[in-house]
Design an enzyme around this catalytic site. Structure first.
Site, PDB file in Angstrom:
ATOM      1  N   HIS A  82      -3.285  99.120 153.532  1.00  0.00           N
ATOM      2  CA  HIS A  82      -1.937  98.607 153.811  1.00  0.00           C
ATOM      3  C   HIS A  82      -2.008  97.225 154.470  1.00  0.00           C
ATOM      4  O   HIS A  82      -1.364  96.274 154.016  1.00  0.00           O
ATOM      5  CB  HIS A  82      -1.194  99.603 154.714  1.00  0.00           C
ATOM      6  CG  HIS A  82       0.184  99.179 155.095  1.00  0.00           C
ATOM      7  ND1 HIS A  82       1.308  99.628 154.449  1.00  0.00           N
ATOM      8  CD2 HIS A  82       0.629  98.344 156.071  1.00  0.00           C
ATOM      9  CE1 HIS A  82       2.379  99.091 155.002  1.00  0.00           C
ATOM     10  NE2 HIS A  82       1.991  98.301 155.991  1.00  0.00           N
ATOM     11  N   GLU A  83      -2.793  97.123 155.531  1.00  0.00           N
ATOM     12  CA  GLU A  83      -2.858  95.842 156.245  1.00  0.00           C
ATOM     13  C   GLU A  83      -3.512  94.772 155.385  1.00  0.00           C
ATOM     14  O   GLU A  83      -3.080  93.617 155.369  1.00  0.00           O
ATOM     15  CB  GLU A  83      -3.593  95.989 157.580  1.00  0.00           C
ATOM     16  CG  GLU A  83      -3.052  97.081 158.507  1.00  0.00           C
ATOM     17  CD  GLU A  83      -1.550  97.055 158.729  1.00  0.00           C
ATOM     18  OE1 GLU A  83      -0.953  95.964 158.673  1.00  0.00           O
ATOM     19  OE2 GLU A  83      -0.972  98.140 158.961  1.00  0.00           O
ATOM     20  N   GLU A 133      -1.124  93.239 160.552  1.00  0.00           N
ATOM     21  CA  GLU A 133      -1.747  92.426 159.503  1.00  0.00           C
ATOM     22  C   GLU A 133      -1.954  90.957 159.864  1.00  0.00           C
ATOM     23  O   GLU A 133      -1.963  90.104 158.964  1.00  0.00           O
ATOM     24  CB  GLU A 133      -0.879  92.520 158.241  1.00  0.00           C
ATOM     25  CG  GLU A 133       0.511  91.810 158.337  1.00  0.00           C
ATOM     26  CD  GLU A 133       1.664  92.715 158.741  1.00  0.00           C
ATOM     27  OE1 GLU A 133       1.410  93.754 159.383  1.00  0.00           O
ATOM     28  OE2 GLU A 133       2.821  92.366 158.435  1.00  0.00           O
ATOM     29  N   ASN A 134      -2.141  90.583 161.119  1.00  0.00           N
ATOM     30  CA  ASN A 134      -2.346  89.181 161.508  1.00  0.00           C
ATOM     31  C   ASN A 134      -3.313  88.484 160.549  1.00  0.00           C
ATOM     32  O   ASN A 134      -4.343  89.040 160.184  1.00  0.00           O
ATOM     33  CB  ASN A 134      -2.935  89.123 162.915  1.00  0.00           C
ATOM     34  CG  ASN A 134      -2.245  90.075 163.861  1.00  0.00           C
ATOM     35  OD1 ASN A 134      -1.050  89.970 164.075  1.00  0.00           O
ATOM     36  ND2 ASN A 134      -2.981  91.038 164.389  1.00  0.00           N
ATOM     37  N   GLU A 141       7.386  95.491 153.955  1.00  0.00           N
ATOM     38  CA  GLU A 141       6.925  96.846 154.291  1.00  0.00           C
ATOM     39  C   GLU A 141       7.121  97.846 153.151  1.00  0.00           C
ATOM     40  O   GLU A 141       6.225  98.620 152.848  1.00  0.00           O
ATOM     41  CB  GLU A 141       7.579  97.332 155.585  1.00  0.00           C
ATOM     42  CG  GLU A 141       7.196  96.514 156.827  1.00  0.00           C
ATOM     43  CD  GLU A 141       5.696  96.427 157.073  1.00  0.00           C
ATOM     44  OE1 GLU A 141       4.917  97.199 156.465  1.00  0.00           O
ATOM     45  OE2 GLU A 141       5.288  95.548 157.872  1.00  0.00           O
ATOM     46  N   GLY A 191       0.492 101.651 164.090  1.00  0.00           N
ATOM     47  CA  GLY A 191      -0.771 101.965 163.415  1.00  0.00           C
ATOM     48  C   GLY A 191      -1.717 100.783 163.364  1.00  0.00           C
ATOM     49  O   GLY A 191      -2.885 100.882 163.724  1.00  0.00           O
ATOM     50  N   ALA A 192      -1.205  99.635 162.913  1.00  0.00           N
ATOM     51  CA  ALA A 192      -2.049  98.458 162.784  1.00  0.00           C
ATOM     52  C   ALA A 192      -1.189  97.248 162.482  1.00  0.00           C
ATOM     53  O   ALA A 192       0.001  97.389 162.216  1.00  0.00           O
ATOM     54  CB  ALA A 192      -3.061  98.657 161.664  1.00  0.00           C
TER      55      ALA A 192
HETATM   56  N1  TRP Z   1       3.487  95.131 160.403  1.00  0.00           N
HETATM   57  C1  TRP Z   1       2.887  96.339 160.929  1.00  0.00           C
HETATM   58  C2  TRP Z   1       2.610  97.202 159.724  1.00  0.00           C
HETATM   59  O1  TRP Z   1       1.676  97.055 159.066  1.00  0.00           O
HETATM   60  C3  TRP Z   1       3.796  97.051 161.873  1.00  0.00           C
HETATM   61  C4  TRP Z   1       3.567  96.852 163.321  1.00  0.00           C
HETATM   62  C5  TRP Z   1       2.403  96.884 163.981  1.00  0.00           C
HETATM   63  C6  TRP Z   1       4.558  96.683 164.335  1.00  0.00           C
HETATM   64  N2  TRP Z   1       2.625  96.756 165.323  1.00  0.00           N
HETATM   65  C7  TRP Z   1       3.912  96.625 165.555  1.00  0.00           C
HETATM   66  C8  TRP Z   1       5.922  96.592 164.309  1.00  0.00           C
HETATM   67  C9  TRP Z   1       4.610  96.496 166.760  1.00  0.00           C
HETATM   68  C10 TRP Z   1       6.633  96.447 165.509  1.00  0.00           C
HETATM   69  C11 TRP Z   1       5.977  96.386 166.706  1.00  0.00           C
HETATM   70  O2  TRP Z   1       3.375  97.957 159.275  1.00  0.00           O
HETATM   71 ZN    ZN Z   2       3.133  97.045 157.091  1.00  0.00          ZN
END
Ligand code: TRP
Ligand code: ZN
Length: 885
Positions: free
Chosen positions: A303-304, A270-271, A326, A267-268
């Site tokens: 969430h992010e 959080e960098n 998470e 989905g996205a």
């Molecule tokens: N940390 C991300 C989230 O917000 C999860 C995620 C995004 C992820 N891209 C990914 C996990 C690629 C594994 C591989 O939940």
């Molecule tokens: Zn997450």
């Protein structure tokens, strides 16, 4: 592809890193046929990890090493050892600097992990272990470093060059190139690194934090999407305010950026300061995105953003602790969504999802605890268990401690561990210390997998005026865990009297009654609660708000469920009573279907839903939720052996019965709501979501009959509306209708109008793939030839193949095994292109345990065929081999 046997990694083997990386200086030179990455790592021996100078082992995959030096001295081939996944060298001092240059190929990276291209843009995805595909590094979350990143690329193709933190310098270069340097002042693990280069436009806004700092907000998209960013921007500002108000958390950089990309595995992400999103979780406007999509954008943006504290400022020590960030962050975004929209409806949606999908995972071969203790491929553990059940575990802590106690705990957690990489135990410890409580037994929720069953029975003593509830908990075995110890199960409950009023609650041992709803912690295998001064035999309302992720059993009669539907003060349990009533009625129909009898439906279900439909006081979203029968997926999950055809036949029969019996109130509700939709512009807010959801579910029932005015209304809604919610709902019911001509026309005109919008085309693929009408597989195979389809885009794979295998049980589970064969073929192809997507796609095949022996055989044969198909990625290998074990 792996060349070594995949290795199991264990939590119990965790060791602190031998070396630390204080500073990371990266330079990227981006070209069309390769990219160069230069890394300077300022390193030292980790004082917490012992003495001496052990070898330094850097992670690295698919890297072409061009040069390597230590403290400025070039190393030759004799000075290091290189394998597929590691670079090993010998430090000579406790502090040293490593310089490396590597060549990589983002332009041919179809796995979408590391640095890759999405369309004409460069982007990264480093979580969990993707950074090692960018440069040699200690790619583990407990190694945190200060990053400086310079990006150099062609000026005209890539005018926008982004990375984490703040831009500190930029300039031109020869050959129509330019460069920008970014510096992130916060220490972070490599999985939070990000880089973006492209021809992007941005929507800009700003946010004033609680301490009056101005933060620039930017959402970057490809130019054609610049008109679809406002909803995400509004959601971002709401999230920032909410985190200040509810958790006291303020944003910490001067700039926060979101970039939308079309090709993204999840989905996205959080960098730090530079979130990268699947465009499906950013872009939303009335004409092209449904209400559900608007709510998803709001939730994912939140969430992010929330990860900035729960994940980034305080991060995970190792990947076994994934739920630390998470589970907590899903809980935070769920509460945010509940505050922004309808709390009860949000809870209903989340629980329905958890019970259908996470419970199924918990009952299958990939079942694992919220904190797993072993894995082969960490990408396989971004699961419903880690995310959704993990969130339920945090919610239970919130329930047990109360909002204030929970806030004290989270304050202590953030303060104590800011800048650290920690464990789930550290989170619990902060909750314990801030509240003076002992959560040691509660922690079994982290270590024991499986869904507990809680059976409750009652007894009433009229003479003594006492009422007792006996609780028995048990938990089925899961892979690697036979015997389970009792959990701490918070049960929110109340007692209803004969008029539906709430009775005051006084437990044995208490001096006086206190309140009418309360939370009791069930922590023994068997336990009895006795209530005093109970004037009449009550009807219990148990597990209010779904206070624990368990399977509750109480022998309610259908009349009692109807009573709870009308009178329970807990909105969630009103819905739940309706669901349980429907489950009982549907299970009876399923049994009739299996015996080959004519189906006869209990009229009480119709009566109950008529009352709901005629209740003008009830929130319309609640009416819509209560009208939704339990899904085929949930009916499958609660079956011992799921009979796909009987489940589908029974549920469709019930829907037709309801549609016929309730035609008048459904038609009245439809017309009233459609009239409001027709006469007022689209608004993305809860009350409007509610109106449209009732309108659309009413339409889906009405279209099961053959009244011509309904078809006319449906076609009119499809053609005359200003939003995708109404248009797509009308299209979906047409697709599932027998009106072949109208259906074909609608599908064609929709595709023609939206052919250039990939997210809308995803919806178009999905409604067709999920249709249970005969010929589903052929339809899906044909659609794979459509110009808008490609296996290289995960959204397309999910929309077409994922929807077919996951949302079309009768189509996928065809008795001849054709659905299984098709899915296995796609998994084998995707294994080479994108292992993460291949591995996720195959999960319906892992559920073979639920079906009859003939289907079990066919499903297992396809798993065997995948296993034998050649070089498997570690992702696919782990899921297939565990499913066959
Ligand atoms: N940390 C991300 C989230 O917000 C999860 C995620 C995004 C992820 N891209 C990914 C996990 C690629 C594994 C591989 O939940
Ligand atoms: Zn997450």
């Amino acid at each position: 592809m792996r060349t070594e046997q995949p290795k199991m990694i264990y939590l119990k083997d965790y060791q602190a890193p031998d070396y630390l990386i204080d500073e990371t200086h990266l330079t990227f030179e981006l070209f069309e046929d390769h990219s160069l990455v230069h890394a300077q790592l300022v390193m030292r021996r980790n004082p917490a990890a012992g003495t001496g100078l052990p070898p330094l082992v850097l992670d690295g995959q698919q890297l072409e090493l061009l040069s390597l030096s230590m403290d400025g001295a070039e190393l030759g081939a004799a000075d290091y050892q290189l394998s597929d996944s590691q670079l090993r060298l010998q430090p000579k001092a406790a502090s040293f600097v490593i310089d490396s240059s590597v060549r990589i190929h983002p332009e041919s990276n179809t796995a979408l992990e590391g640095l890759y291209k999405s369309g004409s843009m460069f982007c990264t995805q480093c979580e969990a272990e993707g950074f090692r595909k960018i440069t040699y590094y200690l790619d583990r979350p407990d190694v945190m470093s200060k990053f400086t990143t310079t990006v150099s690329a062609e000026q005209h193709r890539y005018p926008v060059l982004l990375s984490n933190g703040n831009p500190i310098a930029s300039g031109p270069e020869e050959g129509d190139r330019h460069w920008v340097t970014w510096q992130d002042p916060f220490m972070k693990p490599a999985y939070l690194f990000a880089l973006v280069a492209g021809d992007l436009w941005c929507v800009e806004d700003s946010f004033t934090t609680m301490s009056q700092r101005e933060v620039a907000l930017r959402i970057y998209v490809e130019p054609e999407n610049i008109d679809k960013c406002q909803h995400a921007m509004d959601s971002l500002k709401k999230s920032m305010r909410w985190d200040e108000e509810v958790y006291g958390r303020e944003y910490d950089l001067d700039i926060f950026m979101i970039v939308a990309v079309n090709d993204f595995n999840m989905g996205a992400m959080e960098n730090k300061g530079l979130n990268i999103f699947n465009s499906s979780c950013v872009l939303a406007k009335a004409e092209t995105a449904t209400d559900a999509a608007h709510q998803r954008v709001e939730a994912v943006v939140a969430h992010e953003y929330f990860h900035n504290w729960s994940g980034n400022r305080v991060t995970c020590r190792d990947w076994f602790q994934l739920s630390l960030k998470e589970g907590f962050t899903v809980f935070r975004d769920a509460e945010f969504s509940a505050d922004m929209n309808s709390r009860t409806v949000k809870r209903i949606e989340d629980v329905a999802y958890l019970r259908t999908h996470q419970f199924a995972e918990d009952a299958g071969p990939m079942a694992h605890p919220v904190r797993p203790d072993a894995f082969i491929e960490i990408s396989n553990f971004y699961t419903l268990t880690v995310y959704e059940k993990g969130s339920e575990v945090v919610r239970m802590i919130h329930t047990l401690l109360g909002a204030e106690g929970f806030r004290k705990g989270s304050d202590l957690y953030f303060e104590r561990h800011d800048g650290q990489a920690v464990t789930c135990d550290d989170f619990i410890k902060a909750m314990e210390d801030a509240n003076g409580v002992d959560l040691s037994q509660f922690k079994r929720w982290y270590s024991q997998g499986g869904t507990p069953r809680l059976s409750v029975s009652e007894s009433y003593d009229a003479q003594a005026r006492t009422y007792s509830l006996s609780f028995k908990q048990s938990c089925p075995p899961t892979p690697g865990q036979k015997d389970k110890q009792p959990f701490v199960i918070p049960v929110a409950l109340g007692l209803l009297d004969g008029q539906g009023g709430e009775m005051p609650l006084r437990l044995a041992g208490e001096a006086a009654a206190g309140g009418t709803s309360r939370v009791v912690a069930i922590d023994q295998a068997e336990q009895v609660l006795t209530f005093l001064d109970v004037a009449e035999k009550p009807l219990p309302s148990l597990l209010r708000g779904f206070s624990a992720p368990v399977k509750l059993g109480f022998p309610y009669s259908r009349d009692q469920l109807m009573f709870l539907m009308q009178h329970d003060s807990d909105g969630f349990n009103r819905w739940e009573a309706g669901q349980q009533l429907a489950v009982q009625v549907l299970q009876e129909l399923i049994a009739q279907h299996q015996r080959g009898e004519a189906l006869v439906m209990d009229p009480r279900l119709t009566a109950a839903l008529r009352t709901v439909l005629e209740d003008e006081q009830l929130d319309q979203a609640m009416v819509a939720e209560m009208l939704s029968l339990p899904g085929e997926g949930y009916l499958t999950e609660i079956s011992v052996v799921a009979d796909v055809d009987a489940i589908h036949g029974a549920r469709e029969f019930a829907r037709r019965q309801l549609a016929e019996a309730l035609f008048e109130p459904l038609w009245q509700r439809y017309q009233a709501n459609r009239e409001v939709s027709r006469s007022s512009p689209y608004v993305a807010e809860a009350e409007h979501f509610a109106r449209r959801s009732l309108q659309n579910i009413a339409l889906s029932y009405l279209m099961l009959g053959d009244q011509p005015q309904v078809l006319a209304a449906c076609l009119e809604q499809f053609e005359v509306c200003d939003n995708m919610t109404e248009r797509l709902a009308a299209l979906a019911v047409l697709v599932n209708s027998p009106f072949e001509e109208e259906k074909a026309k609608a599908l064609a005109s929709f595709a023609d109008f939206f052919k250039d919008n990939p997210l809308v085309m995803d919806q178009w693929f999905s409604v067709q793939a999920a249709s249970s009408l005969p010929g589903a597989l052929e339809r899906v195979q044909q659609l794979m030839q459509h110009p808008a389809f490609t296996l290289k885009n995960p959204n397309k794979v999910r929309a077409l193949i994922g929807a077919f295998a996951g949302q079309n049980p009768v189509g996928f589970h065809q008795a001849d095994g054709s659905g299984y064969r098709f899915l296995a073929d796609q998994v084998i192809t995707l294994n080479a292109l994108n292992p993460q997507i291949a591995s996720r796609l195959l999960s319906p095949l892992t559920r073979w345990g639920k079906y009859d022996s003939a289907r079990q055989g066919l499903m297992k044969a396809e798993l065997e065929r995948i296993l034998a198909s050649g070089e498997l990625s570690s992702d696919v290998f782990e899921v297939v081999s565990k499913s066959l074990a």
